[in-house]
Design an enzyme around this catalytic site. Structure first.
Site, PDB file in Angstrom:
ATOM      1  N   HIS A 137       1.654   1.699  -3.490  1.00 17.36           N
ATOM      2  CA  HIS A 137       0.640   2.509  -4.018  1.00 17.36           C
ATOM      3  C   HIS A 137       1.090   3.921  -4.327  1.00 17.36           C
ATOM      4  O   HIS A 137       0.727   4.775  -4.455  1.00 17.36           O
ATOM      5  CB  HIS A 137      -0.628   2.367  -3.307  1.00 17.36           C
ATOM      6  CG  HIS A 137      -1.380   1.143  -3.571  1.00 17.36           C
ATOM      7  ND1 HIS A 137      -2.641   0.981  -2.848  1.00 17.36           N
ATOM      8  CD2 HIS A 137      -0.980   0.001  -4.206  1.00 17.36           C
ATOM      9  CE1 HIS A 137      -2.998  -0.205  -2.909  1.00 17.36           C
ATOM     10  NE2 HIS A 137      -2.170  -0.765  -3.904  1.00 17.36           N
ATOM     11  N   ASP A 183       0.760  -1.220  -0.035  1.00 16.69           N
ATOM     12  CA  ASP A 183      -0.118  -0.087  -0.011  1.00 16.69           C
ATOM     13  C   ASP A 183       0.975   1.132   0.107  1.00 16.69           C
ATOM     14  O   ASP A 183       2.110   1.285  -0.406  1.00 16.69           O
ATOM     15  CB  ASP A 183      -1.081  -0.086   1.096  1.00 16.69           C
ATOM     16  CG  ASP A 183      -2.360   0.784   1.055  1.00 16.69           C
ATOM     17  OD1 ASP A 183      -2.168   1.771   0.317  1.00 16.69           O
ATOM     18  OD2 ASP A 183      -3.139   0.381   1.571  1.00 16.69           O
TER      19      ASP A 183
END
Ligand SMILES: *[C@@H]1O[C@H](CO)[C@@H](O)[C@H](O)[C@H]1NC(C)=O
Ligand SMILES: *[C@@H]1O[C@H](CO)[C@@H](O)[C@H](O)[C@H]1NC(C)=O
Ligand SMILES: *[C@@H]1O[C@H](CO)[C@@H](O)[C@H](O)[C@H]1NC(C)=O
Ligand SMILES: *[C@@H]1O[C@H](CO)[C@@H](O)[C@H](O)[C@H]1NC(C)=O
Ligand SMILES: *[C@@H]1O[C@H](CO)[C@@H](O)[C@H](O)[C@H]1NC(C)=O
Ligand SMILES: *[C@@H]1O[C@H](CO)[C@@H](O)[C@H](O)[C@H]1NC(C)=O
Ligand SMILES: *[C@@H]1O[C@H](CO)[C@@H](O)[C@H](O)[C@H]1NC(C)=O
Ligand SMILES: *[C@@H]1O[C@H](CO)[C@@H](O)[C@H](O)[C@H]1NC(C)=O
Ligand SMILES: *[C@@H]1O[C@H](CO)[C@@H](O)[C@H](O)[C@H]1NC(C)=O
Ligand SMILES: *[C@@H]1O[C@H](CO)[C@@H](O)[C@H](O)[C@H]1NC(C)=O
Ligand SMILES: *[C@@H]1O[C@H](CO)[C@@H](O)[C@H](O)[C@H]1NC(C)=O
Length: 456
Positions: free
Chosen positions: A279, A256
């Site tokens: 991400h 993430d």
């Protein structure tokens, strides 16, 4: 022979407490001299005096996994707070929550291993510290003034391990399980943290909240699944209601955000990071709550090497109207601004998008997004010196810059962008309501958003 003195001193201290151990106290590594480099927040870190040699508390190790170290840890902190040093040089299992937000003038040395008990994920569901912010929870929190936390990456320990595996498995069947973050720095003013390994957080690795003057350096973060089960979240660092934070010289393997700037993050420098699988370095998501003002400003993100990520440089803002994005992820209509953010020197390898700016977060229908433009503006953004190659996923597209109305975004500039796409075609970017004259890239009309991440 300063360390010999501190051992003698430590033995004197340990003699009258159960919290600490007398056998074989190890040599304490010197506090590393870390400086923000090459950029800084404009304000020097407050001076941190050398700790008293006579006040060293070695925390007594856990005899086994069932032997909760938390009471001994708390006792050691009470004893050596205000000028001393706490040493974790053995193996510790923490099986109950620890509130360490009362610290002042203290060094915390982690050359051993700190593990969080994973025998009952529902124990932590019920007993972790809870935050209203994004329904977060955490095993332990550290705060106060003038704190240095450090390890020694030349040994193979200096470890904080959250044993996330069992939580990632449990949420496959129970999405409502509250999974603790590995560490919260909450209300810290003048804190450094360096040379530590962090592994397998049940949720995010770190939140830095309610804090000022925080310097994080030389950290090694990795989330790894043993059996292919999805690693949920695992953000490297999230900043929230914090100012003057530097995160630098670190390596992050996760799934993430590598670093994420949540509401009210100001004067933050992120530099010299290697991120893999993430991400991106992400502002947001912001503007999720009606009548709430979110401010993110004065960020400098320098020299990032990013691989295998969904996004690279990223700013995500909810549209002006309520949006039903995913279960437990709904919002829109919030106020505020993202202002004066620079991403400078960014290497891309196999990321799906080099640049992602959206004011339509959670709303894939562009018509609906534009009908209710975001109340949270994005302005004075510079992205420069980006190179490398994106993944084949969206080829020939290499990014997206989508605002919800032209008066909600201003002065977004992209300079010296030489990112390529695998096909060798000329890369294109989705652009909407941004000033193309400031971009020097090939813009195309956006299609409906293809963003299916389990985002936050
Ligand atoms: C927090 O949890 C409550 C109850 O489970 C849920 O209704 C709400 O949507 C959650 N909020 C966020 C931001 O996830
Ligand atoms: C930040 O401080 C507020 C009180 O001012 C507190 O309620 C909150 O729990 C703290 N931490 C976070 C992560 O919000
Ligand atoms: C952020 O700052 C604004 C302006 O000071 C304030 O209105 C808002 O409540 C703050 N948000 C949080 C989450 O602290
Ligand atoms: C950029 O970061 C890398 C580590 O990822 C470091 O080796 C290099 O020296 C840095 N470059 C600059 C210009 O600071
Ligand atoms: C937002 O503020 C307005 C004006 O004060 C108020 O009418 C409205 O109920 C508020 N909305 C929410 C969701 O709090
Ligand atoms: C913009 O942010 C940079 C740090 O990235 C800071 O040095 C500069 O003073 C800020 N500019 C303004 C106008 O606040
Ligand atoms: C990216 O992913 C590939 C394949 O999963 C892996 O081999 C590689 O080590 C990762 N990292 C980098 C820097 O390429
Ligand atoms: C997007 O919303 C508009 C307006 O409500 C609607 O007419 C259109 O069908 C929607 N598009 C999709 C793909 O759902
Ligand atoms: C927020 O944006 C919506 C839709 O764009 C608009 O109707 C509303 O008046 C705005 N609210 C505020 C407080 O600016
Ligand atoms: C453009 O970016 C590259 C890195 O991709 C850097 O080496 C080069 O110096 C930059 N050029 C200018 C004119 O800043
Ligand atoms: C636009 O980018 C190209 C290379 O991508 C470069 O040759 C050109 O000088 C740039 N133009 C401006 C105005 O920056």
């Amino acid at each position: 022979m300063a360390w010999t003195r501190s051992i003698v001193a430590a033995l004197l201290v340990v003699s009258n407490t159960l919290a600490v151990q007398a056998e074989c106290p190890s040599r304490i590594p010197k506090r590393p001299e870390i400086k923000p480099w090459p950029y800084n927040t404009g304000t020097p870190m407050p001076h941190s005096p050398v700790r008293e040699t006579g006040r060293v508390c070695y925390v007594r190790e856990s005899k086994n996994k069932e032997d909760d170290a938390a009471p001994n840890i708390l006792q050691a902190f009470q004893q050596c707070n205000h000028g001393g040093t706490i040493v974790f040089d053995k193996t510790y299992w923490i099986a109950s929550p620890l509130d360490l937000t009362f610290l002042s003038h203290i060094d915390i040395v982690i050359t051993g291993e700190i593990h969080f008990d994973d025998s009952d994920v529902y124990y932590w569901n019920d007993n972790s510290f809870k935050y209203r912010f994004q329904n977060q929870s955490v095993f332990w929190k550290i705060g106060g003034e003038d704190i240095n936390i450090y390890g020694d990456l030349t040994n193979d320990k200096s470890l904080i391990d959250g044993h996330g595996q069992v939580y990632w498995e449990e949420i496959e069947t129970n999405r409502a399980l509250l999974r603790p973050m590995l560490l919260s720095l909450d209300g810290a003013h003048g804190l450094t943290m360096s040379n530590i390994r962090m592994r397998n957080p049940p949720h995010w690795f770190n939140i830095i909240a309610n804090s000022t003057d925080v310097l994080i350096s030389n950290m090694d973060l990795e989330a790894k699944s043993l059996n292919g089960v999805e690693i949920a979240n695992s953000d490297g660092w999230d900043t929230y209601r914090s100012s003057r934070v530097v995160i630098q010289d670190s390596v992050i393997f996760n799934t993430d955000d590598c670093v994420s700037f949540k509401p009210n993050s100001t004067d933050v420098v992120i530099q010299n990071l290697v991120c893999d699988g993430s991400h991106g370095i992400s502002v947001g998501s912001l503007g999720q709550y009606v009548n709430v003002t979110d401010i993110v400003e004065n960020l400098y993100v320098f020299n990032i090497s990013m691989s295998n990520a969904s996004d690279g440089a990223r700013i995500k803002v909810w549209p002006g109207a309520y949006t039903d994005f995913q279960e437990h992820l709904v919002g829109g209509g919030g106020l505020g601004w993202v202002r004066n953010v620079t991403y400078d020197t960014f290497y891309h390898h196999n990321n799906d998008r080099a640049i992602t700016i959206t004011q339509c977060y959670g709303q894939s229908n562009r018509t609906l997004c534009n009908e209710f433009p975001a109340n949270l503006t994005i302005e004075d953004i510079t992205m420069r010196n980006f190179w490398g190659q994106v993944s084949s996923k969206l080829d020939p597209q290499a990014g997206t810059l989508v605002c919800s109305a032209s008066d909600r975004c201003g002065n977004i500039r992209v300079e010296n962008l030489t990112v390529t796409v695998p096909s060798g075609k000329s890369p294109v970017y989705e652009c909407s309501h941004v000033d193309a004259a400031l971009l020097n890239m090939t813009c195309i009309e956006p299609t409906d958003e293809r963003d299916t991440e389990q985002g936050r």
